[in-house]
Design an enzyme around this catalytic site. Structure first.
Site, PDB file in Angstrom:
ATOM      1  CG  LEU A   1      -1.894  -1.123   1.412  1.00 55.99           C
ATOM      2  CD1 LEU A   1      -2.865  -0.795   2.549  1.00 55.99           C
ATOM      3  CD2 LEU A   1      -2.664  -1.425   0.134  1.00 55.99           C
TER       4      LEU A   1
ATOM      5  N   GLY B   1      -1.880   6.364  -2.506  1.00 57.85           N
ATOM      6  CA  GLY B   1      -3.001   6.228  -3.447  1.00 57.85           C
ATOM      7  C   GLY B   1      -4.048   5.279  -2.884  1.00 57.85           C
ATOM      8  CG  HIS B   2      -3.074   1.114  -2.429  1.00 52.62           C
ATOM      9  ND1 HIS B   2      -1.715   1.037  -2.556  1.00 52.62           N
ATOM     10  CD2 HIS B   2      -3.588   0.362  -3.436  1.00 52.62           C
ATOM     11  CE1 HIS B   2      -1.410   0.258  -3.584  1.00 52.62           C
ATOM     12  NE2 HIS B   2      -2.519  -0.170  -4.146  1.00 52.62           N
TER      13      HIS B   2
ATOM     14  CD  GLN C   1      -4.762  -8.051 -11.815  1.00 49.91           C
ATOM     15  OE1 GLN C   1      -5.738  -8.413 -11.154  1.00 49.91           O
ATOM     16  NE2 GLN C   1      -4.359  -6.797 -11.816  1.00 49.91           N
TER      17      GLN C   1
ATOM     18  CE  LYS D   1      -1.311   3.793 -11.600  1.00 52.24           C
ATOM     19  NZ  LYS D   1      -0.214   2.934 -11.371  1.00 52.24           N
ATOM     20  CG  ASP D   2      -4.604   1.237 -12.291  1.00 48.22           C
ATOM     21  OD1 ASP D   2      -3.705   0.649 -12.891  1.00 48.22           O
ATOM     22  OD2 ASP D   2      -4.448   1.685 -11.132  1.00 48.22           O
TER      23      ASP D   2
HETATM   24  P1  AMP Z   1      -3.286  -2.059  -7.170  1.00 44.98           P
HETATM   25  O1  AMP Z   1      -2.926  -2.467  -5.777  1.00 44.98           O
HETATM   26  O2  AMP Z   1      -2.148  -1.454  -7.928  1.00 44.98           O
HETATM   27  O3  AMP Z   1      -4.040  -3.122  -7.919  1.00 44.98           O
HETATM   28  O4  AMP Z   1      -4.314  -0.861  -7.009  1.00 44.98           O
HETATM   29  C1  AMP Z   1      -5.459  -0.975  -6.210  1.00 44.98           C
HETATM   30  C2  AMP Z   1      -6.323   0.235  -6.423  1.00 44.98           C
HETATM   31  O5  AMP Z   1      -5.584   1.405  -6.094  1.00 44.98           O
HETATM   32  C3  AMP Z   1      -6.771   0.410  -7.873  1.00 44.98           C
HETATM   33  O6  AMP Z   1      -8.125   0.855  -7.878  1.00 44.98           O
HETATM   34  C4  AMP Z   1      -5.850   1.485  -8.381  1.00 44.98           C
HETATM   35  O7  AMP Z   1      -6.399   2.242  -9.438  1.00 44.98           O
HETATM   36  C5  AMP Z   1      -5.685   2.341  -7.145  1.00 44.98           C
HETATM   37  N1  AMP Z   1      -4.484   3.163  -7.239  1.00 44.98           N
HETATM   38  C6  AMP Z   1      -3.225   2.749  -7.533  1.00 44.98           C
HETATM   39  N2  AMP Z   1      -2.381   3.802  -7.583  1.00 44.98           N
HETATM   40  C7  AMP Z   1      -3.122   4.907  -7.318  1.00 44.98           C
HETATM   41  C8  AMP Z   1      -2.837   6.304  -7.214  1.00 44.98           C
HETATM   42  N3  AMP Z   1      -1.618   6.782  -7.400  1.00 44.98           N
HETATM   43  N4  AMP Z   1      -3.854   7.143  -6.917  1.00 44.98           N
HETATM   44  C9  AMP Z   1      -5.112   6.665  -6.738  1.00 44.98           C
HETATM   45  N5  AMP Z   1      -5.442   5.374  -6.801  1.00 44.98           N
HETATM   46  C10 AMP Z   1      -4.472   4.502  -7.094  1.00 44.98           C
END
Ligand code: AMP
Length: 282
Positions: free
Chosen positions: A33, A36-37, A61, A149-150
């Site tokens: 984490l 962003g998370h 994925q 971001k995604d």
């Molecule tokens: P991940 O752990 O990378 O699969 O991301 C989990 C969630 O966190 C997904 O909805 C991502 O879009 C979101 N996320 C990742 N990086 C960021 C960021 N920099 N700002 C906002 N949300 C993010």
């Protein structure tokens, strides 16, 4: 905070919370984490009565040559962060729990998964939709929070929820950035300090495009070329794609005459990074 590893228990806990009249917010993550998370968790906490976060590095994925094996993990740190963010339950299943022997199903979306990252990562979105579909059935949320971001992932999930009548409100949260503008990502951890400096070219490219549009440029090719030149002027960079497209359909646009999405995927050394911005004419 409850730490739950089985599907059966997670479903039982969620069902009880629902029966008691709680609004359940859900934030799916692959762990490691960052802020962003944490921002997604803050939004989930604010909008719901109960907050569930999942940590699951989803093998389906990742492509065969991608970073599944070396994806960064820090369960101890993640649980501490989740606790501080007010998470009520962390769902962290094993791969065998999610994909037992004999698993057969897929969830496949057509057009919107075929552009952008769908082109360069075949099978990626099928992996995302099956796992998120399963996680929704397991955590039974009213609200699900995803990062912009995604961007493509966010709209794919919204489409899946709509098409399959899942009855979940999908909420997008703006990208959280480092002080210098780099979009936060668990994968930033892979970057050497020289690569980290070059990784800033993504945000600089987005800013350049925004300036060009503000000054009246309407030609997508000119904008994309300028962004490409800026990025390639940084060492270690290799462009996967630069797309200027319709923000709903993700199809290429011929002219910037309404809000459009500029999406980038760039390799910096061995690390593939993505970023995006919505460009508006004023
Ligand atoms: P991940 O752990 O990378 O699969 O991301 C989990 C969630 O966190 C997904 O909805 C991502 O879009 C979101 N996320 C990742 N990086 C960021 C960021 N920099 N700002 C906002 N949300 C993010």
């Amino acid at each position: 905070m409850q730490i739950i590893k089985t599907i059966e228990l997670m479903q039982e806990v969620s069902e009880k919370w629902r029966m008691d009249g709680n609004i359940i917010s859900f934030v799916p993550t692959m762990g490691f984490l960052h802020q962003g998370h944490i921002e997604l968790l803050r939004v989930g906490r604010e909008k719901g009565d109960r907050l569930i976060m999942s940590i699951f590095v989803n093998p389906t994925q990742f492509g065969p040559k991608e970073d599944y094996e070396k994806y960064p993990r820090d369960t101890g740190g993640d649980l501490n962060n989740a606790r501080s963010a007010g998470v009520d339950a962390v769902f962290m299943p094993t791969v065998e729990e999610m994909y037992p022997e004999g698993f057969q199903s897929t969830v496949r979306l057509e057009e919107i998964t075929q552009h952008l990252c769908g082109k360069s990562r075949p099978g990626h979105f099928a992996g995302v939709t099956i796992v998120v579909g399963k996680l929704f059935n397991i955590t039974k949320p009213h609200l699900a929070i995803f990062g912009e971001k995604d961007y493509q992932q966010l709209i794919v999930i919204k489409q899946m929820v709509k098409d399959l009548n899942m009855g979940i409100e999908v909420i997008g949260v703006p990208t959280v950035r480092e002080k210098d503008g780099l979009a936060m990502s668990s994968r930033n951890n892979y970057l050497s300090s020289e690569e980290r400096a070059s990784a800033l070219s993504l945000k600089k490219g987005l800013d350049l495009a925004r300036d060009m549009v503000a000054k009246g440029e309407r030609n997508p090719a000119k904008i994309k070329n300028a962004v490409m030149e800026l990025i390639l002027n940084h060492p270690f960079t290799e462009i996967d794609y630069i797309a200027l497209c319709n923000p709903e359909k993700l199809t290429d646009i011929k002219r910037v005459d309404r809000p459009c999405l500029l999406a980038l995927a760039v390799r910096v050394g061995n690390t593939r990074l993505i970023d995006n911005v919505i460009l508006r004419e004023n």
